[in-house]
Structures are given as C-alpha cells and as structure tokens.
Design a protein around this motif. Sequence first.
Motif, PDB file in Angstrom:
ATOM      1  N   GLU A   1       0.854  -1.187   0.000  1.00  0.00           N
ATOM      2  CA  GLU A   1       0.000   0.000   0.000  1.00  0.00           C
ATOM      3  C   GLU A   1       0.890   1.237   0.000  1.00  0.00           C
ATOM      4  OE1 GLU A   1      -3.594   0.175   2.533  1.00  0.00           O
ATOM      5  OE2 GLU A   1      -2.660   1.965   3.412  1.00  0.00           O
ATOM      6  N   VAL A   2       0.587   2.187  -0.886  1.00  0.00           N
ATOM      7  CA  VAL A   2       1.364   3.428  -1.003  1.00  0.00           C
ATOM      8  C   VAL A   2       0.414   4.605  -0.859  1.00  0.00           C
ATOM      9  CG1 VAL A   2       2.867   4.811  -2.474  1.00  0.00           C
ATOM     10  CG2 VAL A   2       3.045   2.316  -2.518  1.00  0.00           C
TER      11      VAL A   2
ATOM     12  N   ASN B   1       1.734  24.135   2.488  1.00  0.00           N
ATOM     13  CA  ASN B   1       2.888  23.259   2.263  1.00  0.00           C
ATOM     14  C   ASN B   1       2.928  22.082   3.228  1.00  0.00           C
ATOM     15  OD1 ASN B   1       3.989  24.853   0.127  1.00  0.00           O
ATOM     16  ND2 ASN B   1       4.722  26.317   1.664  1.00  0.00           N
ATOM     17  N   ARG B   2       1.808  21.445   3.400  1.00  0.00           N
ATOM     18  CA  ARG B   2       1.749  20.205   4.178  1.00  0.00           C
ATOM     19  C   ARG B   2       1.910  19.020   3.223  1.00  0.00           C
ATOM     20  NH1 ARG B   2      -2.186  23.465   7.024  1.00  0.00           N
ATOM     21  NH2 ARG B   2      -1.907  23.315   9.290  1.00  0.00           N
ATOM     22  N   TYR B   3       2.665  18.000   3.682  1.00  0.00           N
ATOM     23  CA  TYR B   3       2.896  16.839   2.839  1.00  0.00           C
ATOM     24  C   TYR B   3       2.873  15.572   3.691  1.00  0.00           C
ATOM     25  CZ  TYR B   3       4.681  20.494  -0.238  1.00  0.00           C
ATOM     26  OH  TYR B   3       4.814  21.639  -0.986  1.00  0.00           O
ATOM     27  N   ASN B   4       2.521  14.481   3.044  1.00  0.00           N
ATOM     28  CA  ASN B   4       2.546  13.185   3.723  1.00  0.00           C
ATOM     29  C   ASN B   4       2.808  12.102   2.678  1.00  0.00           C
ATOM     30  OD1 ASN B   4       1.953  11.696   6.336  1.00  0.00           O
ATOM     31  ND2 ASN B   4       0.598  10.636   4.920  1.00  0.00           N
ATOM     32  N   ALA B   5       3.696  11.173   2.999  1.00  0.00           N
ATOM     33  CA  ALA B   5       3.996  10.054   2.109  1.00  0.00           C
ATOM     34  C   ALA B   5       4.257   8.816   2.950  1.00  0.00           C
ATOM     35  CB  ALA B   5       5.208  10.366   1.230  1.00  0.00           C
ATOM     36  N   GLY B   6       3.714   7.705   2.514  1.00  0.00           N
ATOM     37  CA  GLY B   6       3.907   6.493   3.292  1.00  0.00           C
ATOM     38  C   GLY B   6       3.752   5.255   2.445  1.00  0.00           C
ATOM     39  N   ALA B   7       4.237   4.151   2.981  1.00  0.00           N
ATOM     40  CA  ALA B   7       4.118   2.863   2.312  1.00  0.00           C
ATOM     41  C   ALA B   7       4.097   1.769   3.362  1.00  0.00           C
ATOM     42  CB  ALA B   7       5.276   2.642   1.337  1.00  0.00           C
ATOM     43  N   SER B   8       3.396   0.695   3.073  1.00  0.00           N
ATOM     44  CA  SER B   8       3.373  -0.461   3.959  1.00  0.00           C
ATOM     45  C   SER B   8       3.340  -1.723   3.122  1.00  0.00           C
ATOM     46  CB  SER B   8       2.161  -0.415   4.896  1.00  0.00           C
ATOM     47  OG  SER B   8       0.950  -0.505   4.169  1.00  0.00           O
ATOM     48  N   PHE B   9       3.902  -2.790   3.654  1.00  0.00           N
ATOM     49  CA  PHE B   9       3.904  -4.060   2.939  1.00  0.00           C
ATOM     50  C   PHE B   9       3.676  -5.197   3.916  1.00  0.00           C
ATOM     51  CE2 PHE B   9       8.301  -3.600   4.298  1.00  0.00           C
ATOM     52  CZ  PHE B   9       8.644  -4.877   4.722  1.00  0.00           C
TER      53      PHE B   9
ATOM     54  N   GLY C   1       6.017  -4.277   7.281  1.00  0.00           N
ATOM     55  CA  GLY C   1       6.770  -3.051   7.479  1.00  0.00           C
ATOM     56  C   GLY C   1       5.978  -1.837   7.042  1.00  0.00           C
ATOM     57  N   LYS C   2       6.306  -0.675   7.633  1.00  0.00           N
ATOM     58  CA  LYS C   2       5.649   0.585   7.295  1.00  0.00           C
ATOM     59  C   LYS C   2       6.651   1.721   7.365  1.00  0.00           C
ATOM     60  CE  LYS C   2       2.475  -0.139  10.385  1.00  0.00           C
ATOM     61  NZ  LYS C   2       1.374   0.004  11.329  1.00  0.00           N
ATOM     62  N   PHE C   3       6.416   2.709   6.542  1.00  0.00           N
ATOM     63  CA  PHE C   3       7.208   3.935   6.604  1.00  0.00           C
ATOM     64  C   PHE C   3       6.282   5.105   6.337  1.00  0.00           C
ATOM     65  CE2 PHE C   3       9.285   7.384   4.291  1.00  0.00           C
ATOM     66  CZ  PHE C   3      10.236   7.774   5.228  1.00  0.00           C
TER      67      PHE C   3
ATOM     68  N   VAL D   1      -8.016  23.366   7.918  1.00  0.00           N
ATOM     69  CA  VAL D   1      -6.929  22.591   7.331  1.00  0.00           C
ATOM     70  C   VAL D   1      -7.503  21.673   6.254  1.00  0.00           C
ATOM     71  CG1 VAL D   1      -5.112  20.916   7.783  1.00  0.00           C
ATOM     72  CG2 VAL D   1      -5.624  22.687   9.472  1.00  0.00           C
ATOM     73  N   CYS D   2      -6.918  21.706   5.084  1.00  0.00           N
ATOM     74  CA  CYS D   2      -7.413  20.924   3.947  1.00  0.00           C
ATOM     75  C   CYS D   2      -6.327  19.954   3.482  1.00  0.00           C
ATOM     76  CB  CYS D   2      -7.815  21.849   2.801  1.00  0.00           C
ATOM     77  SG  CYS D   2      -8.368  20.988   1.315  1.00  0.00           S
ATOM     78  N   TRP D   3      -6.718  18.680   3.247  1.00  0.00           N
ATOM     79  CA  TRP D   3      -5.786  17.656   2.775  1.00  0.00           C
ATOM     80  C   TRP D   3      -6.399  16.895   1.607  1.00  0.00           C
ATOM     81  CZ3 TRP D   3      -0.872  16.009   4.119  1.00  0.00           C
ATOM     82  CH2 TRP D   3      -0.307  16.575   5.266  1.00  0.00           C
ATOM     83  N   LEU D   4      -5.555  16.482   0.668  1.00  0.00           N
ATOM     84  CA  LEU D   4      -5.928  15.546  -0.386  1.00  0.00           C
ATOM     85  C   LEU D   4      -4.926  14.398  -0.360  1.00  0.00           C
ATOM     86  CD1 LEU D   4      -7.572  14.680  -2.886  1.00  0.00           C
ATOM     87  CD2 LEU D   4      -5.961  16.019  -4.277  1.00  0.00           C
ATOM     88  N   THR D   5      -5.434  13.176  -0.237  1.00  0.00           N
ATOM     89  CA  THR D   5      -4.571  12.000  -0.115  1.00  0.00           C
ATOM     90  C   THR D   5      -4.961  10.951  -1.145  1.00  0.00           C
ATOM     91  OG1 THR D   5      -4.221  12.350   2.248  1.00  0.00           O
ATOM     92  CG2 THR D   5      -3.832  10.140   1.413  1.00  0.00           C
ATOM     93  N   LEU D   6      -3.966  10.348  -1.776  1.00  0.00           N
ATOM     94  CA  LEU D   6      -4.154   9.244  -2.715  1.00  0.00           C
ATOM     95  C   LEU D   6      -3.543   7.984  -2.125  1.00  0.00           C
ATOM     96  CD1 LEU D   6      -3.189  10.995  -6.089  1.00  0.00           C
ATOM     97  CD2 LEU D   6      -5.481  10.648  -5.154  1.00  0.00           C
ATOM     98  N   THR D   7      -4.306   6.906  -2.113  1.00  0.00           N
ATOM     99  CA  THR D   7      -3.839   5.634  -1.576  1.00  0.00           C
ATOM    100  C   THR D   7      -4.015   4.557  -2.634  1.00  0.00           C
ATOM    101  OG1 THR D   7      -4.481   6.266   0.668  1.00  0.00           O
ATOM    102  CG2 THR D   7      -4.118   3.927   0.249  1.00  0.00           C
ATOM    103  N   TYR D   8      -2.934   3.842  -2.926  1.00  0.00           N
ATOM    104  CA  TYR D   8      -2.985   2.759  -3.907  1.00  0.00           C
ATOM    105  C   TYR D   8      -2.663   1.444  -3.214  1.00  0.00           C
ATOM    106  CZ  TYR D   8      -2.069  -0.172  -7.961  1.00  0.00           C
ATOM    107  OH  TYR D   8      -2.102  -1.181  -8.875  1.00  0.00           O
ATOM    108  N   ARG D   9      -3.543   0.462  -3.402  1.00  0.00           N
ATOM    109  CA  ARG D   9      -3.361  -0.864  -2.827  1.00  0.00           C
ATOM    110  C   ARG D   9      -3.175  -1.874  -3.954  1.00  0.00           C
ATOM    111  NH1 ARG D   9      -8.407  -0.035   1.340  1.00  0.00           N
ATOM    112  NH2 ARG D   9      -7.303   1.252   2.864  1.00  0.00           N
TER     113      ARG D   9
END
Length: 690
Positions: free
Chosen positions: A158-159, A167-175, A186-188, A681-689
């Motif tokens: 998952e990414v 200028n808020r940012y977030n990035a992550g991945a898990s497997f 694992g996760k980051f 506070v406004c966020w847009l997030t994309l998640t790919y599984r």
Amino acid sequence: MNYLAYGLALSLICAANLQAQTPADTTLSRTIQDVEVWGKQISGLSGGTIQRLYVNESPTGINVSAADAFRQLPSLITDIEGGVWFRGSSKAGIFIDNTPYGLMEEYNGDILIQLPALFFKRVELAGFPPIDLVPDGDAGTLNLSTVTDKAEEHSPLEVTLGAGLHNRYNAGASFLLTPGKFRIAGKFNYRKEYRSRQFDKSTETAQNRTVMNNNADARPDVWLADLSAAYALSEQQAFGVHALYHRMNYDRYGKINNQVYAPNGNLAKHVLRNRYNTQEQDAYAVEGWWSRTFDSGAALSARIHYNDFAYDEDNDYKNENPETGAIVAEDNQFIDHKKHNYYWSLRYSQPLHNNISLLAGYIGRATSESYTNQVNAKQGEIWQANPDQSYAYDFNRYLNLLYLSLEWETEHWEAEAGLQAEAAKRIMHETEKTSIRAFHLYPRAHVSYVLDEHQKFSLGYQQRVIRPLGSELNSYMNNSDATHIALGNPSLKDEYIHSAELSYQLTTGRFRFMPALFFRSRTNRIVEIAQQIDDQTVWQKQNSGTSRSFGADIAICWQPLQWLTLSASGEVYRDEIDGRTLGYDMTKSLCCWDVKGSGEIQLSPTTHLQIDGFYISDLLTAQGNIEGRYTVNAGLTQEFLHKKLYATLSLHNLFDSLGETTIIDTPTMQMKQVRNRDARVCWLTLTYRL
C-alpha cells in the motif's frame, strides 16, 4: 539495579528453555461482542467494552494527526496541545502495542498533534483494560497499534501520497509478506506539517497586571518506520522480533510581547523577547517475543522490550528595546533529556474445570533518564554560563508486578476476579540522592450477564495509578517556554484511583446502543496549580487530596438506510477537586458534558461522504475552568480502478472554533489565557493498494 537484573534473568531463562507464535493478543480471550469497531467502511459497531477505530477507513481520519483522529472515539476528546481527555480525565494511559513508551509520557501531547494517524491504522480505547497490562492511567488505556491484523490485510503493498494547504505533505508505504512460515510486515511514513500558534494571556494581581502574547509558526518533519517479522515453528509455537523508529524536528521563531502595568494603569515594564527555538525528538524500540500453545489449551508467552527516547531543545533569546528595536541582551538555553525504558513480561493461561480459566504472569519495568538544562548569558561579546538557572538530575524507576486472575464463563454469565501485586522503587538524584519504595495491590473484578445474542449487562471495578514523572519530581524551574513555566515538586505522591462502571449493550444488524454509568474516586489527585512569581505565571503539579467523579455516557449507531449510517455519543459527569489541601476553603465541582456525532453517506458504490463534529462544555480545573469549544469536519473518499486507488479530500476545523480559553479566578490572582492553532486545514490524499 537488582530489580532489573532479577526480572531480565527470569525472562531470559524462560525464553531460552521454551521456544516461540504471534504475540499474545489480550483481546483474544474476549468474545466478539467485547470489541466495538468504529470507522470500518461505513462506520459500524459490533458492540463492546473495547472501542476500536480503523483510521484508514474514515474519510475524516485518514489525513489528520493522531490527536485529531482520537476524537472519533466515544467519550474521548483532545485539547489544542494534543492532551487526551477520556470521561473527564486527562490521564488515560497511552501505550504503543500495549507497552509504555518514554515517547508517550510528558511529551505525548506534542507528539500526538504531529504523529500521522495513518501510520497507526488501528487505535483501541479500553475503559476496563486487561490485567496483563501495567495499571497506569486512571480512566483506562489508549493503545496505538502498529500490528496489522486480519481485518487490515487488504493487499501486500500500500502506497499513500498526500498534500495539504500551507505546504503540508505526507507520504507512506506499507507491505505484508507471508512466505512459507514467515510473516514480515513493514511501514514507513514521512509527514511535513504546518502549525500556526496564537497565544494571549492577561494576569491580574494586587501588585500589577501583566499582558503577554506570543505567536509562532512551526513546520515539523516527522519520520516513522516500523518492521516486524515472525516465524511459525509449528501450529502451536512461534517467535518474532519488532522494531520501531520515530524522529521529529522543527525550527520556529516567536516574539514574546510582555507588558506589566502598575495598579494605576501606567505601563511599568515592557519586554520584547525574541525566541529562536529548535526541537529534535528521536525514539526507537526493539523487542523479541515467543509464544506457545499446548494441546490442553494452555498458552505461554514471553517478551523482552527496550525503547529509547531523546529530546533535544535549543533556545536562543534576544531581548529587544520596544522603542528602538535594538537588541539589549542575549542568552541561550540548551535542554538534553534522555530516557531508557526496559519492559519484560511472562504470561501463562490455563483452562481449568467447570468453565473456569486461569491467567497469571509477571511484568518487569525499569526506567532510567537524565536531564540537563544549561543556560548561558552574553556579557559584552563573551558567553558565560549562568549557574543559577542551569541544573541537571537523574531519575530511575523500577517496577516488579505479579498478576493472577480467574475467569468463569457459562451460557449467560461471564466473570473475572483478579489481583496485581506491585513492588516499586523510584530514585531522584539532584545534588543529593533520594529514594522511595512502595508496595501496592490493585484488585479488579468484572461480571457480565448475557441476556441473549443481542443484549448484555456488565459491571466492573478496578484500581489504577498515576505515577509522577521525573520532570515533575525534580526541584527545579523549567522556563524554556515563557507561556508555560513549570516548577517541579519533589513531594509529589502517586495518585490512586478506584474506578467502577455499569454498562448495557444492545446490538442488532442495523442498530447499536451502549449506555454506561461510571464512577472514580481519587486519592492524592494530581492537579496543576498556577501562581504568580516575579511577574511570571508559574505552574506546579500538586496533590489535591481525595475527590470523586461520576457520570454517564452513551454511544449509538444506526443505519436506517443501506447508504446512510448515523453515529452519536455523549457524556455528562460531575467532576470534583478537593481544594482544601491547596489552600482553598472548599471542594470545587462542576457538571461537564460533551456530545459528538458523525454521518456517513454512500453517495455511490465508490463514493463516501463523512461529516462529523463535537461540542465540549466547560471543563473544571483546580483554580477555574476551560471554556467550551466545538469543531466540524468533512471528508470525501472516491474509489477508482476496482477499489485499488482511493482519493480522500478532507477539511478540518471548518469554523476556527477549537481555540481554548482558560480562566483562573482565585482571591489572589485572576487570569485569562487564550490558545489557538491554524484552522480550516485541507488535505488531499491518494492511496494505492496492490
């Protein structure tokens, strides 16, 4: 160190002689009716005493910090600084994977308002925690889980990528990999946040009136990484390892405007103090575990855990002439705080006759911390140490805890009776070394009557403890933050809590209804008292004697239509603080309440809309109150590519209504303090599984 040596020896002997399955899940012995799920697809409830939130399934929870996500759980609120309140208590035990961390002690508010909720996908709130946890926290425990359970195993990869305003940012991945008998996860996550802080305070005494404001912006960078591996030696035996890493740092600048007025209204003193502040927080944890089940139904597990926490803060101060803007004085301050936490446990369960089962175990814990505060002042062009404001201390705490419980279950009855016996020692080393030893018993009992498959009544009692931290027990004054100057109290005692709860659960296919009555009696209640010293407001933790709190809460979830789910919860309670031990001539009390609601609409098979909010009434403090506040949030999730890609848009604190106003009204001091952070506070997030 004898406590540590004996405990480690015992755990190592057990781990060496027996060999290791998955770590013991303290919820496994509970029936499915004991777990309540919030935020799983369209937020559903399954009824129970453990409130569970799946963050990644909540449109308004996926983008926010952990402190913001917590507010979706019934009877739980968080303040503007990340402090957690549950049933009127600000001292719930906060754990990671049911283990106490130095990361989650005195700095937990600062951590929680920056910690990405998405990293800890599962949050559990237990009003009646299991007996195999340390009894810390008065109203229950809040557990951040890094372990991926079966309900979360959507895909092997998952990414996530997210961006927000300012200028808020977030990035992550898990497997998640399961080759053969191995299970590797694992996760980051990396998150760059923006925090705008507004602070205004007015304090009036017989001598003068002081007005202060301090506005500052910070851009914290937060890194989180987690890795676990398990190997099944057989269907009955396994072992594994786990590691966690956290890092946060930021720089900020704030101008502290402090004005002092004489009783006649004339300006007597005006100071502009520029503060250049940097903070770094590092933490990591490593552990090994082993577990074994037997044909008789018995189970044995062992665990050894270590977590480290380091806090580094640098302050550069420049006093400015308000009229000319010239710098008239400079000083600096360097704070270095390190913690080492050791935790080890041994757990054994055994079915007995007549539907009775036994649970017994041992928990050992050792904490070692060091704190240095170095202050320097500039004399001409030369920096010189200021010994009057510099200080250092070392603090150690050792715990050894044995527990035993018996559980009985029939078709309609479930009962538990247990006892924890604890030997504790704490050592504070300043210029001299002082130590205190204590032995305490923590009894508990719980009984449930299952009327049918839909209804259940429960009654529980337990005793718990609040332990003062080293930063609260030293005798020094920490003035690194002019908005909250803290003075330690070496005489601070442990706070003991007797807690009881009577609850009812009604669960059907589309409707959940859970009311509860709760009561707490506290001995040596720890409260924070403000006093005016040299034109400064100084806060100190003190014991306030015996006080009581009682109230009721309710949680409801209703799905009137297939595409609509409505959830609501609320509580009302009477809080009490005995002020007679603090110099006041009466016991203070206040009726407090809060209410929250959430509506989730399935606009289409692939589109989900969520709107939620809450209102909190005035909260009682030892010298006044915190005024009521509210918030409204909205989130929209759209699924693409056969539910492999998720886009989530969320808006938080839409009406800038979370500002906190604290009022202090005593015979010698009146104070009004207003704190606020950035809104909308406004966020847009994309998640790919995969």
